[in-house]
Design an enzyme around this catalytic site. Structure first.
Site, PDB file in Angstrom:
ATOM      1  N   ARG A 113       0.853  -1.191   0.000  1.00 12.84           N
ATOM      2  CA  ARG A 113       0.000   0.000   0.000  1.00 12.84           C
ATOM      3  C   ARG A 113       0.893   1.248   0.000  1.00 12.84           C
ATOM      4  O   ARG A 113       1.974   1.246   0.586  1.00 12.84           O
ATOM      5  CB  ARG A 113      -0.861  -0.037   1.264  1.00 12.84           C
ATOM      6  CG  ARG A 113      -1.890   1.080   1.395  1.00 12.84           C
ATOM      7  CD  ARG A 113      -3.027   0.899   0.447  1.00 12.84           C
ATOM      8  NE  ARG A 113      -4.183   1.708   0.828  1.00 12.84           N
ATOM      9  CZ  ARG A 113      -5.155   2.011  -0.020  1.00 12.84           C
ATOM     10  NH1 ARG A 113      -5.130   1.582  -1.273  1.00 12.84           N
ATOM     11  NH2 ARG A 113      -6.188   2.728   0.377  1.00 12.84           N
ATOM     12  N   THR A 386      -9.534   0.534 -10.025  1.00 16.66           N
ATOM     13  CA  THR A 386      -8.703  -0.444  -9.312  1.00 16.66           C
ATOM     14  C   THR A 386      -8.785  -1.704 -10.163  1.00 16.66           C
ATOM     15  O   THR A 386      -9.607  -1.793 -11.078  1.00 16.66           O
ATOM     16  CB  THR A 386      -9.180  -0.704  -7.852  1.00 16.66           C
ATOM     17  OG1 THR A 386      -9.010   0.481  -7.073  1.00 16.66           O
ATOM     18  CG2 THR A 386      -8.448  -1.838  -7.165  1.00 16.66           C
ATOM     19  N   GLY A 477     -13.597  -1.633  -7.057  1.00 16.42           N
ATOM     20  CA  GLY A 477     -14.921  -1.089  -6.759  1.00 16.42           C
ATOM     21  C   GLY A 477     -14.964  -0.202  -5.527  1.00 16.42           C
ATOM     22  O   GLY A 477     -16.041  -0.009  -4.959  1.00 16.42           O
TER      23      GLY A 477
HETATM   24  N1  GLY Z   1      -8.379   2.961  -3.382  1.00  9.25           N
HETATM   25  C1  GLY Z   1      -9.395   2.055  -3.075  1.00  9.25           C
HETATM   26  C2  GLY Z   1      -9.114   1.213  -1.902  1.00  9.25           C
HETATM   27  O1  GLY Z   1      -7.970   0.897  -1.649  1.00  9.25           O
HETATM   28  O2  GLY Z   1      -9.996   0.882  -1.166  1.00  9.25           O
END
Ligand code: GLY
Length: 589
Positions: A113, A386, A477
């Protein structure tokens, strides 16, 4: 939605497909390999891959044929998606991957992340009136976190793969250099983000060369991205996070008024985390821990739902209970979840059967619980992007990988000379406590930005395992990811197969706004009436015949593979809502 067991499950899928006008394409989108071997097999009869773009699936299959394992194939698939789906994910973004190593039997969660730059304090995201400024949180230099995906690729290749990065990144490098045809979704997404993207010279040079924006059918070449991938292949971590590429990334962000440092890039680290694991009926569910909110929410929802015997209930009752479980899980997401390296997430409590029993006891079987009893402001749901891919190889290794640049084309900012489109993941932090982000979800202190902290995600790569079946699933999503994975799990539990699960119509509730959002065919008119009588508010498609991409009532891009151990059969399901995805079974890798 109807879940139908056994021989009726084909009908359920046809109903689902018919809802999208996709009766025949389902056959093409599903992939299947059967081996007559009876009873449980220790190993799959081949490999299966499902991803959101055929070129990525084919690259993964090629790497398997060259002797790679699922982890090598995953690196290839991910890198090709970074090239052919800039709308969804890329080297300038991040990813959360779930791996299963067949040899050791170990499941591991790889957290790639993005992290918050030190300068990205909450005040940077407020306008003069003190309100959250979406132009800062969703667009341009301040919206971008320090990328994690390149480090994730290097980590997976070096720790779990058996082929060199030069080999696994080769398909992505070739496609970036030679180009690929722009598809409708990519061109449409560009039009919707064009005003932001064309602010930046690096983005204009790539997406609107000579002032002409990309259009469907154009050959889209990315020579700078090919060179960046080559550096990554040759130098590993340092090829992206130190030296030439790192300097260009920092220069691009700072030239546009942002504030990144070379040290922040060099200091980025991938984290290995223990996945969340729990039981649902005959299944062991293995799924995403924090910094994703998905696994905790899934554990809550499924443990709330388990005793109800959903399949035997009338449709309205079933949807009511599922929605009430969603409402409660999303409420907790808002208050308790964040980066576990920075905040104490009460994970054991939130995922315990006793806590789920308490939540279940608070559900009135005949009446909706109004979300505003728990405070908050309703907001509209917005578009999201995504991407996800799923792999099982012939050794039984598995990868469920969800990766992202957040909203369509991320921040819109391409760092000149790198081909790297930066994410806008900072919007996933609670930049202003209690103020909803682009997905309409909000947060408080647990998800406040801090230097080096990771923003809360909904990405939920998930494994399911029963004595008969092994499944990998996930989807993009935004905040709806978690409910799509929930419905996918319930679908598999009801006897659907991979193509059927990918096609299944969806509904969603996220506590706030206090509304059930539903795709065409997800809730019948009769059940909708009954749900309204229970006190639910529904946002249904204006016309059941309306569907297809572009309708705000159709969402997700679910990619799933399954190994049916009982029949030693592999199946892949690629979401029919997306016309460039592909599921492929490689019988003799
Ligand atoms: N950017 C969407 C998520 O990581 O939930």
């Amino acid at each position: 939605m109807r879940f139908v067991k056994g021989r009726d499950s084909r009908l359920a899928a046809r109903l689902a497909a018919a809802a999208f006008g996709l009766l025949l394409p389902l056959l093409a989108l599903g992939a299947q390999a059967t081996d007559p071997a009876p009873a449980e097999s220790p190993r799959p009869p081949g490999a299966a891959i499902a991803s959101a773009h055929a070129a990525a699936t084919e690259a993964g299959a090629q790497i398997l044929r060259e002797g790679g394992n699922a982890f090598d194939a995953a690196v290839a698939v991910s890198a090709v998606l970074s090239v052919v789906e800039p709308i969804s994910s890329g080297l300038g973004g991040g990813g959360l991957w779930l791996l299963h190593d067949a040899k050791s039997g170990r499941d591991v969660f790889i957290d790639g992340r993005e992290t918050s730059p030190a300068a990205a304090t909450p005040d940077r995201y407020l306008d003069r009136a003190g309100n959250l400024d979406p132009d800062r949180s969703e667009n341009g230099p301040w919206s971008a976190g320090i990328p994690g995906l390149p480090a994730l690729l290097v980590h997976v290749a070096e720790t779990y793969g058996r082929l060199p990065l030069k080999q696994t990144l080769a398909p992505a490098i070739r496609i970036a250099r030679e180009g690929f045809p722009v598809y409708a979704r990519m061109a449409r997404g560009y039009q919707s983000r064009r005003a932001v993207m064309e602010r930046y010279p690096g983005t204009r040079a790539l997406f609107a060369p000579n002032g002409k924006p990309i259009a469907e059918g154009d050959l889209f070449r990315q020579p700078d991205l090919a060179a960046t991938l080559e550096r990554l292949a040759a130098q590993g971590f340092d090829g992206f996070y130190r030296g030439r590429v790192a300097r260009k990334l920092v220069a691009a962000v700072n030239a546009e008024g942002g504030q990144w440092s070379l040290d922040e890039l060099a200091g980025y680290r991938v984290k290995e985390r223990e996945p969340i694991r729990f039981r649902y009926h005959d299944w062991t569910i293995v799924t995403a821990p924090p910094v994703s909110s998905g696994g905790i929410a899934l554990a809550q929802m499924l443990q709330i739902l388990e005793p109800y015997g959903l399949e035997a209930l009338p449709e309205a009752q079933r949807v009511h209970l599922v929605v009430e479980s969603m409402r409660r899980a999303y409420r907790d997401r808002t208050f308790y979840l964040g980066d576990p390296d920075f905040v104490r997430v009460p994970q054991a409590l939130l995922t315990s059967p006793a806590y789920a029993a308490g939540l279940r006891a608070s559900i009135n079987p005949d009446k909706a619980t109004p979300s505003d009893l728990l405070s908050g402001q309703p907001t509209p749901l917005e578009d999201e992007e995504t991407t996800h891919f799923s792999i099982i190889d012939a050794e039984g290794n598995r990868v469920g990988a969800t990766q992202t640049v957040n909203l369509l084309y991320g921040s819109g900012l391409v760092a000149p000379g790198t081909g790297v489109l930066l994410n806008d993941e900072m919007d996933d932090f609670a930049l202003k406590p209690g103020t909803p982000n682009a997905f309409g979800v909000m947060g408080y202190e647990a998800n406040a930005p801090r230097p080096g902290k990771r923003m809360l995600s909904s990405m939920t790569p998930t494994f399911m395992e029963s004595p008969d079946k092994v499944v990998v699933l996930g989807t993009p999503g935004g905040s709806r990811i978690i409910t799509m994975v929930l419905l996918g799990i319930l679908g598999y539990d009801a006897g659907l197969d991979a193509p059927q699960v990918a096609a299944l119509p969806r509904y969603h509730h996220q506590w706030l706004p206090d509304v059930i959002d539903a795709e065409p065919g997800a809730i019948s008119a009769q059940a909708a009436q009954a749900l309204r009588a229970m006190g639910h508010t529904l946002d249904l498609p204006p016309d059941e015949a309306v569907g297809g991409r572009g309708s705000s009532h159709v969402w997700g891009n679910l990619q799933t593979v399954e190994w049916d151990r009982a029949h030693n059969r592999l199946l892949g399901g690629s979401d029919p809502r997306n016309d460039v995805g592909k599921a492929e079974v490689v019988v003799s890798p």
